[in-house]
Design a protein around this motif. Sequence first.
Motif, PDB file in Angstrom:
ATOM      1  N   GLU A   1      -3.220   3.211  -2.793  1.00 38.18           N
ATOM      2  CA  GLU A   1      -3.236   2.511  -3.879  1.00 38.18           C
ATOM      3  C   GLU A   1      -2.237   1.580  -3.532  1.00 38.18           C
ATOM      4  OE1 GLU A   1      -1.550   5.250  -7.079  1.00 38.18           O
ATOM      5  OE2 GLU A   1       0.457   5.523  -6.075  1.00 38.18           O
ATOM      6  N   PHE A   2      -2.129   0.480  -4.550  1.00 30.53           N
ATOM      7  CA  PHE A   2      -1.339  -0.667  -4.390  1.00 30.53           C
ATOM      8  C   PHE A   2      -0.261  -1.023  -5.377  1.00 30.53           C
ATOM      9  CE2 PHE A   2      -4.596  -1.037  -1.384  1.00 30.53           C
ATOM     10  CZ  PHE A   2      -4.160  -1.624  -0.095  1.00 30.53           C
TER      11      PHE A   2
ATOM     12  N   PRO B   1       0.882  -1.191   0.044  1.00 29.10           N
ATOM     13  CA  PRO B   1      -0.077  -0.179  -0.097  1.00 29.10           C
ATOM     14  C   PRO B   1       0.842   1.188   0.031  1.00 29.10           C
ATOM     15  CG  PRO B   1       0.201  -0.921   2.220  1.00 29.10           C
ATOM     16  CD  PRO B   1       0.894  -1.947   1.388  1.00 29.10           C
ATOM     17  N   TRP B   2       0.539   2.271  -0.701  1.00 32.74           N
ATOM     18  CA  TRP B   2       1.028   3.769  -1.016  1.00 32.74           C
ATOM     19  C   TRP B   2      -0.161   4.617  -0.566  1.00 32.74           C
ATOM     20  CZ3 TRP B   2       6.063   5.031  -3.027  1.00 32.74           C
ATOM     21  CH2 TRP B   2       6.830   3.872  -3.056  1.00 32.74           C
TER      22      TRP B   2
ATOM     23  N   LEU C   1       3.523   2.665   2.537  1.00 39.59           N
ATOM     24  CA  LEU C   1       3.113   2.827   3.963  1.00 39.59           C
ATOM     25  C   LEU C   1       3.709   1.884   4.879  1.00 39.59           C
ATOM     26  CD1 LEU C   1      -0.558   3.775   3.225  1.00 39.59           C
ATOM     27  CD2 LEU C   1       1.204   5.303   4.120  1.00 39.59           C
ATOM     28  N   LEU C   2       4.019   0.661   4.195  1.00 34.72           N
ATOM     29  CA  LEU C   2       4.779  -0.310   4.995  1.00 34.72           C
ATOM     30  C   LEU C   2       6.168  -0.062   5.479  1.00 34.72           C
ATOM     31  CD1 LEU C   2       3.764  -3.550   2.972  1.00 34.72           C
ATOM     32  CD2 LEU C   2       2.566  -2.451   4.622  1.00 34.72           C
TER      33      LEU C   2
ATOM     34  N   PHE D   1      -7.304  -3.688  -0.800  1.00 36.83           N
ATOM     35  CA  PHE D   1      -6.781  -3.651  -2.298  1.00 36.83           C
ATOM     36  C   PHE D   1      -7.703  -4.147  -3.369  1.00 36.83           C
ATOM     37  CE2 PHE D   1      -5.389  -7.238   0.342  1.00 36.83           C
ATOM     38  CZ  PHE D   1      -6.018  -8.255  -0.413  1.00 36.83           C
ATOM     39  N   TYR D   2      -8.975  -4.498  -2.817  1.00 38.18           N
ATOM     40  CA  TYR D   2      -9.993  -5.240  -3.717  1.00 38.18           C
ATOM     41  C   TYR D   2     -11.327  -4.689  -3.497  1.00 38.18           C
ATOM     42  CZ  TYR D   2     -11.469  -8.306  -7.461  1.00 38.18           C
ATOM     43  OH  TYR D   2     -11.997  -8.984  -8.649  1.00 38.18           O
TER      44      TYR D   2
END
Length: 447
Positions: free
Chosen positions: A106-107, A43-44, A69-70, A147-148
Amino acid sequence: MHSTLDARDTRPAGEPEFHTVLVVGGGPAGLPLAAVLAGGLWPWYRRSAAVEHFYGPLAAALAGGTETLLALDFRRVAARVRPVDLFNALHHPGGKALPLHETGLEFRPGTALDCLLLSREPVGGLWNFVPSNLLTLSPAHWMEFAFYPIAQWAAECGRSLDPDALIGKRDLVDYYHSVPARFGVTSAIQQPVDVFRIEPGPLGFLVSARRADGTVVQYASRYVVYAVGQRCTLRRLGIPGEDLPVVERHYDTPEALPGDRVLVVGGGRSADWAATELHDAGRDVLYVMRQQEGSHWRLIRESLHLPYYARLGELLQPPAKLRAAYGAHVRRIEPDGTVHLEQSGRRWTEWADRVVLEIGGTVDYDLFHGFPPLTLVEKYDRYRFQCHQVVTHAHSYESVDIPGMYPGGYLAQGINNVVVSMHGTTYAIAADILQKEGILTPRWSLP
Ligand SMILES: Cc1cc2nc3c(=O)[nH]c(=O)nc-3n(C[C@H](O)[C@H](O)[C@H](O)COP(=O)(O)OP(=O)(O)OC[C@H]3O[C@@H](n4cnc5c(N)ncnc54)[C@H](O)[C@@H]3O)c2cc1C
């Protein structure tokens, strides 16, 4: 649950299969970890009008970030906001169902880690076995992974679905089942596999599991995410006759349940559903529960926004159309369906074609051997005891007692028992593991 002796007797020869991370349980808590870790789906933060509107200072703080973000320094983040709440705010700003491009996330592809998910059941966890017609308590988008979005899934498979409305079990299970192939992690998932023992191993953890054909296999890992859910051991009444053929431990649909007279034992949401649906299908239902009338009615009153609770309230309102026995205990069941009951010292019998037990389950922490004992706390919702949760570090959801062990979803202290409240832990757990592995460095934080 299997005894220690069983586990030792069946231990296989040979080297255990190594994976950096083992996730035990493929429900809504465990499954997204497979996508994020094994699938390298990182994830961003992405600028979002909704995040800016609802959480201006957070949006401003994240806007300057140039990494996933991680790579946040979650120790520092946790001093400001719970990581689970941070991700929830970015995923559902303002509590709304948003398409992915309007959320604050966003991923992007990141480094895939060697992560294997083991589960007794197909992915989707307990949703595989809830009644076929069951509706959620929550809007559909509360059940989704960040993410989905569930609306995206529906569009991709050509289904009509309102993400703000309740979702039925059939759609929800199909959504969860679609995730492994959609995110390329099918090979990172093994099921049906029943994990029966977790002990210290040279690399961290040694995990023993049984496959469907009875063969025992061992895995070694540095980390274990224990996402087995609240129902890994189904509760028992502990009374004579409980295992007779007349007793059903799993309710699906009225069509699948023979007989006219049904005695439903329970008092939680699953039993409420079964009693209501069976009554409306023309069965003669007696609904038996230990709790007192006041506490059941509190849940009903507070759930009247749900159509099936409005219906249950209607059925139980005097003059009741559905018979309920409160503060009542089942003492014995006989092969012909005679059920012995007791209520405030009064004993009587009823007769039923089928007795449906919907009495919930408990979390099994007895699989852990040879580690310091887990510190557990009792978790209650507004109505009753839910489960024992594991005390964890606030920034990572890692057990304070067993380094490298992460209770998944709401098994971690302070997490609520709805998917929307637990999903954010996915990213904090993944971040902690990736940072411990040296793949990411905790370089930035919220000011
Ligand atoms: C009837 C009912 C209705 C609910 N309605 C909602 C709702 O509307 N909205 C909401 O957000 N939440 C709801 N919940 C809460 C529910 O707990 C979550 O939706 C969710 O399924 C929990 O996810 P989980 O992954 O923690 O656990 P589960 O879904 O229980 O998944 C855990 C998985 O781990 C597997 N497992 C357990 N032990 C082992 C082992 N030893 N080895 C291998 N695998 C193992 C299990 O077989 C299961 O597949 C409801 C719960 C129930 C019971």
